[in-house]
Design a protein around this motif. Sequence first.
Motif, PDB file in Angstrom:
ATOM      1  N   PRO A  86       0.802  -1.226   0.000  1.00 39.76           N
ATOM      2  CA  PRO A  86       0.000   0.000   0.000  1.00 39.76           C
ATOM      3  C   PRO A  86       0.837   1.279   0.000  1.00 39.76           C
ATOM      4  CG  PRO A  86      -0.824  -1.562   1.633  1.00 39.76           C
ATOM      5  CD  PRO A  86       0.510  -2.058   1.187  1.00 39.76           C
ATOM      6  N   CYS A  87       2.117   1.154   0.393  1.00 36.13           N
ATOM      7  CA  CYS A  87       2.986   2.328   0.493  1.00 36.13           C
ATOM      8  C   CYS A  87       3.644   2.693  -0.838  1.00 36.13           C
ATOM      9  CB  CYS A  87       4.083   2.086   1.526  1.00 36.13           C
ATOM     10  SG  CYS A  87       3.502   1.631   3.172  1.00 36.13           S
ATOM     11  N   LYS A  88       3.657   1.764  -1.776  1.00 37.94           N
ATOM     12  CA  LYS A  88       4.407   1.970  -3.016  1.00 37.94           C
ATOM     13  C   LYS A  88       3.922   3.193  -3.775  1.00 37.94           C
ATOM     14  CE  LYS A  88       6.198  -0.482  -7.040  1.00 37.94           C
ATOM     15  NZ  LYS A  88       6.212  -1.795  -7.775  1.00 37.94           N
ATOM     16  N   GLN A  89       2.621   3.476  -3.706  1.00 37.57           N
ATOM     17  CA  GLN A  89       2.072   4.627  -4.434  1.00 37.57           C
ATOM     18  C   GLN A  89       2.623   5.956  -3.929  1.00 37.57           C
ATOM     19  OE1 GLN A  89      -2.202   5.301  -3.463  1.00 37.57           O
ATOM     20  NE2 GLN A  89      -1.899   3.731  -1.882  1.00 37.57           N
ATOM     21  N   TYR A  90       3.213   5.945  -2.735  1.00 32.28           N
ATOM     22  CA  TYR A  90       3.760   7.168  -2.152  1.00 32.28           C
ATOM     23  C   TYR A  90       5.286   7.208  -2.217  1.00 32.28           C
ATOM     24  CZ  TYR A  90      -0.956   7.160  -0.226  1.00 32.28           C
ATOM     25  OH  TYR A  90      -2.321   7.110  -0.072  1.00 32.28           O
ATOM     26  N   ASP A  91       5.871   6.339  -3.021  1.00 30.63           N
ATOM     27  CA  ASP A  91       7.327   6.218  -3.063  1.00 30.63           C
ATOM     28  C   ASP A  91       8.014   7.545  -3.361  1.00 30.63           C
ATOM     29  OD1 ASP A  91       9.839   4.557  -3.206  1.00 30.63           O
ATOM     30  OD2 ASP A  91       9.825   5.341  -5.260  1.00 30.63           O
ATOM     31  N   GLN A  92       7.463   8.345  -4.261  1.00 24.74           N
ATOM     32  CA  GLN A  92       8.115   9.611  -4.628  1.00 24.74           C
ATOM     33  C   GLN A  92       8.277  10.523  -3.411  1.00 24.74           C
ATOM     34  OE1 GLN A  92       5.639  12.450  -6.903  1.00 24.74           O
ATOM     35  NE2 GLN A  92       3.950  10.975  -6.716  1.00 24.74           N
ATOM     36  N   TYR A  93       7.332  10.459  -2.486  1.00 20.23           N
ATOM     37  CA  TYR A  93       7.393  11.305  -1.301  1.00 20.23           C
ATOM     38  C   TYR A  93       8.441  10.788  -0.310  1.00 20.23           C
ATOM     39  CZ  TYR A  93       2.908  12.527  -3.381  1.00 20.23           C
ATOM     40  OH  TYR A  93       1.922  12.896  -4.265  1.00 20.23           O
ATOM     41  N   PHE A  94       8.504   9.460  -0.168  1.00 23.50           N
ATOM     42  CA  PHE A  94       9.534   8.884   0.701  1.00 23.50           C
ATOM     43  C   PHE A  94      10.925   9.155   0.133  1.00 23.50           C
ATOM     44  CE2 PHE A  94       5.991   5.635   1.407  1.00 23.50           C
ATOM     45  CZ  PHE A  94       5.507   6.276   2.532  1.00 23.50           C
ATOM     46  N   GLN A  95      11.064   9.039  -1.180  1.00 19.60           N
ATOM     47  CA  GLN A  95      12.370   9.262  -1.812  1.00 19.60           C
ATOM     48  C   GLN A  95      12.802  10.718  -1.651  1.00 19.60           C
ATOM     49  OE1 GLN A  95      14.292   6.966  -2.874  1.00 19.60           O
ATOM     50  NE2 GLN A  95      12.977   5.213  -3.325  1.00 19.60           N
ATOM     51  N   SER A  96      11.863  11.640  -1.805  1.00 19.67           N
ATOM     52  CA  SER A  96      12.191  13.052  -1.652  1.00 19.67           C
ATOM     53  C   SER A  96      12.650  13.368  -0.233  1.00 19.67           C
ATOM     54  CB  SER A  96      10.975  13.911  -2.014  1.00 19.67           C
ATOM     55  OG  SER A  96      11.245  15.282  -1.797  1.00 19.67           O
ATOM     56  N   ASP A 104      17.046   6.484   5.130  1.00 16.68           N
ATOM     57  CA  ASP A 104      16.700   5.478   4.134  1.00 16.68           C
ATOM     58  C   ASP A 104      15.193   5.470   3.897  1.00 16.68           C
ATOM     59  OD1 ASP A 104      16.257   3.021   2.713  1.00 16.68           O
ATOM     60  OD2 ASP A 104      18.177   2.289   3.457  1.00 16.68           O
ATOM     61  N   ALA A 105      14.798   5.481   2.625  1.00 21.82           N
ATOM     62  CA  ALA A 105      13.382   5.553   2.276  1.00 21.82           C
ATOM     63  C   ALA A 105      12.585   4.383   2.840  1.00 21.82           C
ATOM     64  CB  ALA A 105      13.214   5.620   0.757  1.00 21.82           C
ATOM     65  N   VAL A 106      13.202   3.208   2.984  1.00 21.07           N
ATOM     66  CA  VAL A 106      12.450   2.063   3.503  1.00 21.07           C
ATOM     67  C   VAL A 106      12.039   2.297   4.960  1.00 21.07           C
ATOM     68  CG1 VAL A 106      14.446   0.703   4.284  1.00 21.07           C
ATOM     69  CG2 VAL A 106      12.334  -0.463   3.628  1.00 21.07           C
ATOM     70  N   ILE A 107      12.864   3.002   5.725  1.00 24.38           N
ATOM     71  CA  ILE A 107      12.515   3.302   7.112  1.00 24.38           C
ATOM     72  C   ILE A 107      11.306   4.237   7.158  1.00 24.38           C
ATOM     73  CG2 ILE A 107      13.309   4.518   9.189  1.00 24.38           C
ATOM     74  CD1 ILE A 107      16.049   3.274   8.724  1.00 24.38           C
ATOM     75  N   LEU A 108      11.261   5.184   6.245  1.00 23.59           N
ATOM     76  CA  LEU A 108      10.121   6.105   6.196  1.00 23.59           C
ATOM     77  C   LEU A 108       8.852   5.377   5.773  1.00 23.59           C
ATOM     78  CD1 LEU A 108      11.871   9.166   4.510  1.00 23.59           C
ATOM     79  CD2 LEU A 108      11.623   8.642   6.946  1.00 23.59           C
ATOM     80  N   ALA A 109       8.968   4.499   4.780  1.00 25.27           N
ATOM     81  CA  ALA A 109       7.810   3.729   4.335  1.00 25.27           C
ATOM     82  C   ALA A 109       7.314   2.807   5.440  1.00 25.27           C
ATOM     83  CB  ALA A 109       8.166   2.927   3.085  1.00 25.27           C
ATOM     84  N   VAL A 110       8.232   2.201   6.172  1.00 26.88           N
ATOM     85  CA  VAL A 110       7.855   1.321   7.282  1.00 26.88           C
ATOM     86  C   VAL A 110       7.128   2.109   8.373  1.00 26.88           C
ATOM     87  CG1 VAL A 110       8.831   0.056   9.237  1.00 26.88           C
ATOM     88  CG2 VAL A 110       9.533  -0.511   6.917  1.00 26.88           C
ATOM     89  N   LEU A 111       7.635   3.297   8.699  1.00 27.20           N
ATOM     90  CA  LEU A 111       6.963   4.116   9.704  1.00 27.20           C
ATOM     91  C   LEU A 111       5.549   4.485   9.253  1.00 27.20           C
ATOM     92  CD1 LEU A 111       9.649   6.592  11.115  1.00 27.20           C
ATOM     93  CD2 LEU A 111       8.356   4.872  12.370  1.00 27.20           C
ATOM     94  N   ALA A 152       7.353  16.168   7.421  1.00 24.89           N
ATOM     95  CA  ALA A 152       7.137  16.455   8.840  1.00 24.89           C
ATOM     96  C   ALA A 152       7.517  15.257   9.705  1.00 24.89           C
ATOM     97  CB  ALA A 152       5.682  16.846   9.081  1.00 24.89           C
ATOM     98  N   GLY A 153       7.102  14.056   9.275  1.00 26.64           N
ATOM     99  CA  GLY A 153       7.463  12.859  10.023  1.00 26.64           C
ATOM    100  C   GLY A 153       8.961  12.609  10.014  1.00 26.64           C
ATOM    101  N   THR A 154       9.576  12.829   8.873  1.00 32.23           N
ATOM    102  CA  THR A 154      11.027  12.612   8.763  1.00 32.23           C
ATOM    103  C   THR A 154      11.784  13.639   9.589  1.00 32.23           C
ATOM    104  OG1 THR A 154      10.607  11.870   6.492  1.00 32.23           O
ATOM    105  CG2 THR A 154      12.893  12.214   7.136  1.00 32.23           C
TER     106      THR A 154
END
Length: 248
Positions: A86-96, A104-111, A152-154
Amino acid sequence: MAILKLAVLIALAAALANAQSANPGIGSNPTADGATDDVTSNTGPNGSEDWLNTGITGDGWSPPYLALEDIYHISLDEFYAGIGSPCKQYDQYFQSASSKYGVDAVILAVLAMQESSCNADAGGPTPGLMQVSCDNYPDGQCTDSIQDNVDAGTKYLTDQIDSSGGNALQAFGSYNGWFVKDSGLNGNKGLTEDYPCSDEGQSNGVPQNLDYLHQVLNGWLMGLDVYGDDNWIGTYGCDQSCGDGSKC
């Protein structure tokens, strides 16, 4: 007959072990005490729950040190291919945010998965994917921007890492509302095992989940579904309420 009974007992033991453990194929973290290759209810590649929760059963949480870059986790592609789909659709935001803050983007996606099940429309006083307060947004104001929410979360996570001298364990705990010994809270003891469901603990709203660190570091980051089939991860069994007799 005795041999048959022994075979049945061995089969039952094996089935129980399979139901209560998982092997992410990552190995055990040499910088984390009690780390194991397998994930169990109270251990995993990033250390044992007792180690992650150092002090909670005594005079207050005193988080051991673990740097963000030393945390073991699956790859982003593995996460998206599994429970994190479900997080993949937001990948561009995690990468940014990853590029901006060095996380690491995976830590943000996991959170995001742990906090909101990757639901950008999740509401409440800490809205959106990352579930942090509006104080962490630009100008201290919540916006409808998904990128602002992830930033904000990051920002909150990296601010907590910086304020704790680089300790990612303390930062992750802070993300869930944990506080350390000598913080001035809970009689200056910090977070303790009895605090979440004490009168003072309950007066501060939703009680802290004392399985949180273990579930994030040895569950979500290993690609396990802590809210689903892998809800056996953790020993406190908290449903973030105090009415079931658990310590949360």
